[in-house]
Design a protein around this motif. Structure first.
Motif, PDB file in Angstrom:
ATOM      1  N   SER A 144      -7.623  -3.257   3.388  1.00  0.00           N
ATOM      2  CA  SER A 144      -6.619  -3.202   4.229  1.00  0.00           C
ATOM      3  C   SER A 144      -6.563  -1.579   4.519  1.00  0.00           C
ATOM      4  O   SER A 144      -6.127  -1.298   5.489  1.00  0.00           O
ATOM      5  N   ILE A 145      -6.600  -0.756   3.621  1.00  0.00           N
ATOM      6  CA  ILE A 145      -6.380   0.490   3.876  1.00  0.00           C
ATOM      7  C   ILE A 145      -7.593   1.207   4.803  1.00  0.00           C
ATOM      8  O   ILE A 145      -6.932   1.870   5.634  1.00  0.00           O
ATOM      9  N   ILE A 183       0.848  -1.163   0.082  1.00  0.00           N
ATOM     10  CA  ILE A 183       0.060  -0.111   0.138  1.00  0.00           C
ATOM     11  C   ILE A 183       0.859   1.009  -0.003  1.00  0.00           C
ATOM     12  O   ILE A 183       1.919   1.333   0.894  1.00  0.00           O
ATOM     13  N   THR A 184       0.350   2.147  -0.771  1.00  0.00           N
ATOM     14  CA  THR A 184       1.357   3.494  -1.182  1.00  0.00           C
ATOM     15  C   THR A 184       0.535   4.575  -0.628  1.00  0.00           C
ATOM     16  O   THR A 184      -0.817   4.509  -0.622  1.00  0.00           O
ATOM     17  N   GLU A 215     -19.505   1.917   1.375  1.00  0.00           N
ATOM     18  CA  GLU A 215     -20.073   2.900   2.134  1.00  0.00           C
ATOM     19  C   GLU A 215     -18.836   3.336   3.321  1.00  0.00           C
ATOM     20  O   GLU A 215     -18.905   4.357   3.743  1.00  0.00           O
ATOM     21  N   LEU A 216     -18.192   2.137   3.782  1.00  0.00           N
ATOM     22  CA  LEU A 216     -17.174   2.515   4.838  1.00  0.00           C
ATOM     23  C   LEU A 216     -16.078   3.068   4.298  1.00  0.00           C
ATOM     24  O   LEU A 216     -15.812   4.095   5.073  1.00  0.00           O
ATOM     25  N   VAL A 217     -15.531   3.149   2.970  1.00  0.00           N
ATOM     26  CA  VAL A 217     -14.620   4.019   2.488  1.00  0.00           C
ATOM     27  C   VAL A 217     -15.283   5.555   2.420  1.00  0.00           C
ATOM     28  O   VAL A 217     -14.648   6.528   2.800  1.00  0.00           O
ATOM     29  N   ALA A 243       0.330   4.864   7.634  1.00  0.00           N
ATOM     30  CA  ALA A 243      -0.443   5.337   6.693  1.00  0.00           C
ATOM     31  C   ALA A 243      -0.774   6.729   6.841  1.00  0.00           C
ATOM     32  O   ALA A 243      -1.045   6.980   8.013  1.00  0.00           O
ATOM     33  N   ARG A 244      -0.777   7.667   5.728  1.00  0.00           N
ATOM     34  CA  ARG A 244      -1.126   9.180   5.646  1.00  0.00           C
ATOM     35  C   ARG A 244      -0.144  10.010   6.625  1.00  0.00           C
ATOM     36  O   ARG A 244      -0.237  11.051   6.719  1.00  0.00           O
ATOM     37  N   LEU A 245       0.981   9.136   7.033  1.00  0.00           N
ATOM     38  CA  LEU A 245       2.088   9.971   7.901  1.00  0.00           C
ATOM     39  C   LEU A 245       3.576   9.390   7.422  1.00  0.00           C
ATOM     40  O   LEU A 245       3.872   8.341   7.467  1.00  0.00           O
TER      41      LEU A 245
END
Length: 393
Positions: free
Chosen positions: A41-42, A10-11, A105-107, A247-249
């Protein structure tokens, strides 16, 4: 508090793809592009991070089913009071409760613009086959296990709540020094940044903390990641801090006094919506960093300088005698006042800062420089330039 789920291929670009899609009704296309497993996973990683601190005494495995058409991704979250929330994709036989979400919906719920959460977002089921094993292992009754299950599920769903924790609360949760005891910055941050909170922002903070410890520090980076649920956070420090990446950091090693390094950061990761200088606090570095990075701040964004007290400390290149010294952080800020008013001064030659600064907000030890188009126009020529013209003697 929330931990981090394990990720493989994941990137940041994958996460950005989902954030963009969630804000533009393009989630189904993004899932098709990334695949159900990777998307799952994301979004589970983000949910793990956002989970409210668990309050269940006994560890509870919670099964999460993510459904997309005929496909399904299954994860198990483990929650216990005082421990990080963890996630795995291993066989969920020991899970005692199941939550099912439509993946799209969750995304949207996680990465879209926050909205009131209504009934019907998830399905739930108690998985009673696992209960005898857990009650025997913990030496508790079904009733006591039910209490732990309720608290664990509440922690999970709390991460999806429309309620956003206050910045003060997040500073305490993650251990940032921007609130309480030493500094009192978070109310000022929230006052200026709250309008950006639900946007897909890019935040750059110089100075990660933790000193020479490779995996220490990053408390404020975690705070910003939670405060901006759709944002990307980048931390810069003179010490290697890649152990904090998630993730995101992301973290980057470099010297804030190195203009070439700062230019490369801006090129690779900018432009930014928020830039925070909480680095060396050496006045020369503060000025050089501002000069290099302010052009890479988006219009509508804020450039923040912390720890202005070093402007009075000779040991940091400050000056406690000449308070108008332009070589200090406060000297820079005082000069910006004149630059904001360049249209009112005959012969002024406005630079990028003058043309693009619309506000300066200074508080004890912290300043916010607001970027925008500074071109309101000069006060008309027919308005008197002398009080004598208004009230002749």
């Amino acid at each position: 508090m929330g931990g981090e789920a394990v990720q493989t291929d994941i990137t940041t670009e994958h996460i950005e793809r989902l954030i963009t899609a969630a804000g533009s009704h393009g989630v189904t296309g993004a899932i098709k592009e990334l695949g159900v497993a990777r998307t799952g996973s994301i979004v589970i990683d983000e949910l793990v991070f956002r989970c409210e601190p668990p309050r269940n005494r006994h560890a509870v495995p919670v099964r999460i089913d993510l459904v997309h058409g005929t496909e399904k991704a299954v994860h198990v979250l483990r929650l216990a009071d005082g421990e990080p929330v963890t996630s795995s994709e291993e066989a969920p036989e020991d899970a005692c409760v199941r939550l099912e979400f439509d993946l799209a919906e969750l995304v949207t719920l996680v990465y879209g613009v926050p909205r009131e959460r209504s009934a019907g977002v998830h399905r739930s089921e108690l998985l009673l086959a696992a209960w005898p094993r857990l009650t025997a292992a913990y030496g508790i009754s079904d009733h006591e296990l039910m209490g732990s299950v309720q608290r664990a599920v509440d922690s999970v769903l709390g991460g999806l709540s429309h309620r956003r924790p206050s910045l003060n609360e997040l500073a305490v949760r993650y251990g940032s020094d921007k609130w309480s005891v030493i500094h009192w910055f978070t109310p000022h941050y929230d006052r200026h940044l709250r309008d950006l909170r639900n946007e897909p922002v890019r935040v750059l903070e110089i100075g990660i903390g933790g000193y020479a410890e490779a995996d220490s520090g990053g408390e404020s980076l975690q705070m910003w990641k939670r405060y901006f649920p759709r944002g990307l956070v980048l931390g810069v420090d003179i010490v290697e801090k890649h152990g904090l990446d998630a993730a995101r950091l992301r973290t980057v090693r470099g010297d804030q006094s190195d203009r070439a390094f700062l230019a490369s950061i801006a090129e690779q990761h900018g432009p930014f919506d928020v830039i925070i200088d909480d680095g060396s606090h050496v006045n020369e570095h503060v000025l050089a960093t501002f000069d290099a990075l302010f052009p890479h701040l988006r219009s509508g964004g804020f450039y923040v300088v912390e720890d202005l007290w070093t402007a009075y400390c000779p040991g940091f290149g400050g000056d406690d005698e000449n308070l108008d010294n332009p070589g200090t952080s406060l000297g820079l800020l005082k000069g910006i006042i004149d630059r904001i008013h360049h249209e009112e001064r005959d012969g002024a030659d406005p630079d990028h800062v003058a043309r693009n600064t619309v506000g300066l907000h200074v508080y004890h030890n912290i300043a916010f420089i607001q970027k925008g188009v500074n071109a309101e126009g000069r006060i008309p020529a027919w308005i008197p330039r002398s009080s004598d013209e208004i009230n002749p003697r």
